[in-house]
Motif scaffolding. Structure first.
Motif, PDB file in Angstrom:
ATOM      1  N   ASP A  38      -1.541  47.570 -87.090  1.00 18.32           N
ATOM      2  CA  ASP A  38      -2.341  48.307 -86.111  1.00 18.32           C
ATOM      3  C   ASP A  38      -3.001  47.395 -85.069  1.00 18.32           C
ATOM      4  O   ASP A  38      -3.860  47.818 -84.321  1.00 18.32           O
ATOM      5  CB  ASP A  38      -3.389  49.167 -86.812  1.00 18.32           C
ATOM      6  N   GLY A  39      -2.586  46.124 -85.016  1.00 19.04           N
ATOM      7  CA  GLY A  39      -3.041  45.226 -83.965  1.00 19.04           C
ATOM      8  C   GLY A  39      -4.311  44.462 -84.259  1.00 19.04           C
ATOM      9  O   GLY A  39      -4.853  43.807 -83.370  1.00 19.04           O
ATOM     10  N   ARG A  40      -4.801  44.495 -85.470  1.00 15.74           N
ATOM     11  CA  ARG A  40      -5.989  43.721 -85.823  1.00 15.74           C
ATOM     12  C   ARG A  40      -5.595  42.260 -86.023  1.00 15.74           C
ATOM     13  O   ARG A  40      -4.754  41.946 -86.848  1.00 15.74           O
ATOM     14  CB  ARG A  40      -6.626  44.257 -87.091  1.00 15.74           C
ATOM     15  N   VAL A  41      -6.210  41.375 -85.239  1.00 13.09           N
ATOM     16  CA  VAL A  41      -5.921  39.943 -85.319  1.00 13.09           C
ATOM     17  C   VAL A  41      -7.194  39.238 -85.759  1.00 13.09           C
ATOM     18  O   VAL A  41      -8.270  39.497 -85.223  1.00 13.09           O
ATOM     19  CB  VAL A  41      -5.482  39.371 -83.952  1.00 13.09           C
ATOM     20  N   GLY A  42      -7.052  38.341 -86.734  1.00 14.96           N
ATOM     21  CA  GLY A  42      -8.230  37.604 -87.150  1.00 14.96           C
ATOM     22  C   GLY A  42      -7.908  36.498 -88.126  1.00 14.96           C
ATOM     23  O   GLY A  42      -6.791  36.381 -88.630  1.00 14.96           O
ATOM     24  N   LEU A  54     -11.091  39.874 -92.377  1.00 13.69           N
ATOM     25  CA  LEU A  54     -10.735  39.052 -91.225  1.00 13.69           C
ATOM     26  C   LEU A  54     -11.947  38.908 -90.322  1.00 13.69           C
ATOM     27  O   LEU A  54     -12.772  39.813 -90.233  1.00 13.69           O
ATOM     28  CB  LEU A  54      -9.614  39.719 -90.414  1.00 13.69           C
ATOM     29  N   VAL A  55     -12.017  37.788 -89.615  1.00 19.31           N
ATOM     30  CA  VAL A  55     -12.989  37.620 -88.539  1.00 19.31           C
ATOM     31  C   VAL A  55     -12.186  37.509 -87.258  1.00 19.31           C
ATOM     32  O   VAL A  55     -11.330  36.619 -87.124  1.00 19.31           O
ATOM     33  CB  VAL A  55     -13.878  36.370 -88.742  1.00 19.31           C
ATOM     34  N   THR A  56     -12.438  38.416 -86.314  1.00 23.50           N
ATOM     35  CA  THR A  56     -11.700  38.434 -85.058  1.00 23.50           C
ATOM     36  C   THR A  56     -12.168  37.308 -84.145  1.00 23.50           C
ATOM     37  O   THR A  56     -13.172  36.642 -84.423  1.00 23.50           O
ATOM     38  CB  THR A  56     -11.888  39.776 -84.325  1.00 23.50           C
ATOM     39  N   ARG A  57     -11.470  37.125 -83.038  1.00 26.33           N
ATOM     40  CA  ARG A  57     -11.862  36.101 -82.065  1.00 26.33           C
ATOM     41  C   ARG A  57     -13.249  36.377 -81.499  1.00 26.33           C
ATOM     42  O   ARG A  57     -13.948  35.476 -81.064  1.00 26.33           O
ATOM     43  CB  ARG A  57     -10.844  36.051 -80.929  1.00 26.33           C
ATOM     44  N   GLU A  58     -13.633  37.654 -81.511  1.00 24.99           N
ATOM     45  CA  GLU A  58     -14.951  38.043 -81.005  1.00 24.99           C
ATOM     46  C   GLU A  58     -16.037  37.874 -82.055  1.00 24.99           C
ATOM     47  O   GLU A  58     -17.214  38.125 -81.796  1.00 24.99           O
ATOM     48  CB  GLU A  58     -14.926  39.502 -80.533  1.00 24.99           C
ATOM     49  N   GLY A  59     -15.670  37.492 -83.286  1.00 22.39           N
ATOM     50  CA  GLY A  59     -16.647  37.290 -84.345  1.00 22.39           C
ATOM     51  C   GLY A  59     -16.920  38.520 -85.190  1.00 22.39           C
ATOM     52  O   GLY A  59     -17.808  38.510 -86.023  1.00 22.39           O
TER      53      GLY A  59
END
Length: 144
Positions: A38-42, A54-59
């Motif tokens: 579903d596009g979650r990147v972390g 997960l921790v995303t690039r945005e924190g």
């Protein structure tokens, strides 16, 4: 009554068994970068029997049930051991620009933008052509 209880527990059992499978197979580890269907990147910060955190690039911390992680496509961008992951940006250029020239220009820009990070190792690929435009992907490694 048992059917209702079984139906209610179905996802929990799926997540637990998927968590066991992830623990045995180790398709990714703590510190690795992944993308779910579903596009979650972390960056993976936790793996339990029931969920992966997960921790995303945005924190932002995102908890993904292991049933979704194990039951769908997963992109593994890099491991904690590598200390970096692969990222890409797409650029649309006019299709009448020769491919070799466009690649050289984009590569020079990527090298200039990343001169403070010697291990970016950028590369440029012609990704697609559509509606009179050529879509190029500039891929590079990002420190994890």
């Amino acid at each position: 009554m048992l059917a209702v209880l079984g139906f209610a527990l179905r996802n929990i059992f799926s997540d637990v068994f998927a968590g066991i499978a992830l623990g045995l197979e180790h398709p990714f580890g703590i510190g690795g970068w992944i993308e779910t269907t579903d596009g979650r990147v972390g960056r993976v910060v936790g793996i339990s029997w029931r969920a992966t955190r997960l921790v995303t690039r945005e924190g932002t911390v995102v908890t993904v049930p292991n049933g979704q992680v194990a039951g769908n496509r997963l992109i593994n961008y890099g491991s904690a051991a590598a200390g970096r992951y692969m990222a890409s940006l797409r650029f649309a250029l006019e299709s009448d620009i020769p491919v070799g020239r466009a690649k050289r220009i984009l590569l020079a820009a990527a090298l200039e933008a990343g001169r403070d990070w010697p291990d970016l190792d950028p590369e440029v690929l012609l990704h697609d052509t559509a509606d009179g435009a050529a879509i190029y992907a500039v891929r590079f490694h990002v420190p994890g």
